[in-house]
Design an enzyme around this catalytic site. Structure first.
Site, PDB file in Angstrom:
ATOM      1  N   SER A  56      -1.229 -10.871 -25.313  1.00  0.00           N
ATOM      2  CA  SER A  56       0.078 -11.327 -25.773  1.00  0.00           C
ATOM      3  C   SER A  56       0.353 -12.718 -25.211  1.00  0.00           C
ATOM      4  CB  SER A  56       1.170 -10.364 -25.310  1.00  0.00           C
ATOM      5  OG  SER A  56       1.279 -10.408 -23.885  1.00  0.00           O
ATOM      6  N   ASP A  94      -2.077 -11.581 -29.665  1.00  0.00           N
ATOM      7  CA  ASP A  94      -1.157 -10.567 -30.184  1.00  0.00           C
ATOM      8  C   ASP A  94       0.244 -11.171 -30.269  1.00  0.00           C
ATOM      9  OD1 ASP A  94      -0.341  -8.043 -31.017  1.00  0.00           O
ATOM     10  OD2 ASP A  94      -0.037  -7.305 -28.969  1.00  0.00           O
ATOM     11  N   HIS A  95       0.866 -11.072 -31.425  1.00  0.00           N
ATOM     12  CA  HIS A  95       2.239 -11.532 -31.629  1.00  0.00           C
ATOM     13  C   HIS A  95       2.438 -13.012 -31.292  1.00  0.00           C
ATOM     14  CE1 HIS A  95       4.073  -7.754 -32.802  1.00  0.00           C
ATOM     15  NE2 HIS A  95       3.415  -7.161 -31.830  1.00  0.00           N
ATOM     16  N   GLU A 146       2.158 -10.253 -40.477  1.00  0.00           N
ATOM     17  CA  GLU A 146       2.964  -9.030 -40.377  1.00  0.00           C
ATOM     18  C   GLU A 146       4.099  -9.046 -41.381  1.00  0.00           C
ATOM     19  OE1 GLU A 146       5.337  -6.148 -37.208  1.00  0.00           O
ATOM     20  OE2 GLU A 146       4.124  -7.791 -36.458  1.00  0.00           O
ATOM     21  N   GLY A 235       2.041  -0.846 -31.990  1.00  0.00           N
ATOM     22  CA  GLY A 235       2.881   0.153 -31.335  1.00  0.00           C
ATOM     23  C   GLY A 235       2.365   1.562 -31.462  1.00  0.00           C
ATOM     24  N   SER A 237       0.609   3.529 -29.167  1.00  0.00           N
ATOM     25  CA  SER A 237       0.319   4.329 -27.974  1.00  0.00           C
ATOM     26  C   SER A 237       0.910   5.727 -28.137  1.00  0.00           C
ATOM     27  CB  SER A 237       0.909   3.660 -26.726  1.00  0.00           C
ATOM     28  OG  SER A 237       0.127   2.551 -26.338  1.00  0.00           O
ATOM     29  N   ILE A 278      -3.129  -0.481 -28.955  1.00  0.00           N
ATOM     30  CA  ILE A 278      -2.753   0.430 -27.873  1.00  0.00           C
ATOM     31  C   ILE A 278      -2.549  -0.382 -26.601  1.00  0.00           C
ATOM     32  CG2 ILE A 278      -3.521   2.373 -26.454  1.00  0.00           C
ATOM     33  CD1 ILE A 278      -5.147   3.298 -28.975  1.00  0.00           C
ATOM     34  N   ASP A 279      -1.341  -0.329 -26.063  1.00  0.00           N
ATOM     35  CA  ASP A 279      -1.005  -1.090 -24.865  1.00  0.00           C
ATOM     36  C   ASP A 279      -0.333  -0.203 -23.814  1.00  0.00           C
ATOM     37  OD1 ASP A 279      -0.331  -2.984 -22.974  1.00  0.00           O
ATOM     38  OD2 ASP A 279       1.023  -4.123 -24.256  1.00  0.00           O
ATOM     39  N   SER A 280       0.773   0.436 -24.183  1.00  0.00           N
ATOM     40  CA  SER A 280       1.568   1.189 -23.209  1.00  0.00           C
ATOM     41  C   SER A 280       0.772   2.302 -22.538  1.00  0.00           C
ATOM     42  CB  SER A 280       2.819   1.777 -23.883  1.00  0.00           C
ATOM     43  OG  SER A 280       3.677   0.748 -24.324  1.00  0.00           O
TER      44      SER A 280
END
Length: 334
Positions: A56, A94-95, A146, A235, A237, A278-280
């Site tokens: 990110s 990312d983003h 996106e 998003g 996770s 997958i991050d969280s």
């Protein structure tokens, strides 16, 4: 100008085509430190899985862009040391929030970038995404755009409410921008609190929250309009309760944390969804392991003694995701 090819990295074009045809999804794991990177490369190399290293804007600032470049190059060398002769590793922004950030990443060796104009008016999103695509494609760097808005918080990205992607817009958007993949909104969400309690039901036996299902009807309509086009889920996770329970047991405070059920991600991975972010989950695994060690050994002050167990637990998590959720194991060339 640093070419990602000099670093041994690949872009996502061929990787996504194989995933769509093979009915699996590529893991896109965010990383913020050396232990996460070690765990990602060990898991993906040992399972012969292609992998996307996601960074990110916040993580990029935290790590330093120059160090990141050498970490990515080192990741390729490390994968080969582990016996993975032909690693397929992507370094992905990312983003990305602006043309300038995306350009800087392309110039410093990223092989893929995401430009997130989803919060902008539709025409402005198209214009910004097209600008990034035109620059990135000059250097064979792939671009993710996106449409739709995910709720939740992840680094600098935050939104109170989600807005599903409108299937009627996807053909126009992809054709006008030239993006290589499209992130959509079908009910996934950023962070460890993907749904509010009032959006969920509670399991009468465990008392745990049960989240609402993803909008697969929206996904089906998008796939019908864009057959064979690479789709991305952010998003995603699952927020494993065992990690949440450990964190809470050892002094943490994560009430009602809830994620995306893995059976829904398995279903998505068999469709045109070829990249799942997958991050969280890895943040939770890292924090759970560190809290447990420090609670049980309060005199410990050697970071290796608590970051080491955190690394091991994250590797276990990444291996599980690769094999049991995304199905991307044993997909590399021999």
């Amino acid at each position: 100008m640093v070419s990602y090819k000099e670093l041994g990295l690949v872009n996502t074009r061929e990787m996504f085509a194989k995933a769509i045809n093979g009915g699996y999804a590529i893991p896109a794991f965010n990383f913020n430190n050396m232990e996460q990177l070690q765990a990602i490369i060990k898991a993906s190399s040992e399972q012969k899985s292609p992998v996307i290293l996601q960074v990110s804007s916040g993580a990029r600032n935290y790590a330093n862009p120059t160090l990141l470049r050498y970490m990515a190059q080192g990741a390729v060398a490390f994968a080969k040391e582990l016996g993975c002769e032909h690693p397929e590793i992507v370094l992905h922004l990312d983003h990305g929030s602006s043309f300038e950030i995306c350009k800087n990443c392309v110039d410093l060796g990223f092989s893929s970038v995401m430009i997130d104009g989803s919060s902008l008016p539709y025409d402005e999103n198209i214009a910004l995404t097209k600008q990034v695509v035109e620059y990135a494609h000059k250097y064979d760097v792939t671009v993710e755009g996106e449409l739709g808005v995910l709720a939740g918080v992840e680094d600098e990205v935050a939104a109170e409410e989600s807005h599903y992607t409108k299937p009627e817009e996807v053909i126009d958007f992809t054709s006008k921008t030239g993006v290589d993949s499209l992130a959509i909104s079908i009910g996934t969400s950023h962070g460890a609190y993907k749904f509010k309690p009032e959006q969920c039901t509670r399991d009468p036996k465990t008392g745990k929250l049960v989240p609402p299902p993803l909008a697969f009807d929206v996904l089906d309509e998008i796939m019908e309009k864009l057959p064979g086009f690479p789709i991305v889920l952010h998003g995603s996770s699952s927020v494993p309760q065992e990690y949440v329970d450990i964190i809470n047991q050892y002094g943490g405070k994560l009430p009602d944390a809830v994620g995306i059920p893995e059976e829904q991600l398995r279903k998505a991975a068999k469709s045109a969804v070829c990249k799942i972010n997958i991050d969280s989950d890895s943040r939770l695994a890292f924090t759970a392991a560190v809290r447990k060690v420090l609670a049980e050994k309060p005199a410990e002050f050697d970071p290796r003694k608590y970051c080491g167990p955190a690394r091991d637990l994250m590797e276990e998590l990444y291996t599980h995701k690769i094999i049991d959720v995304l199905g991307s194991n044993n997909k590399l060339a021999k």
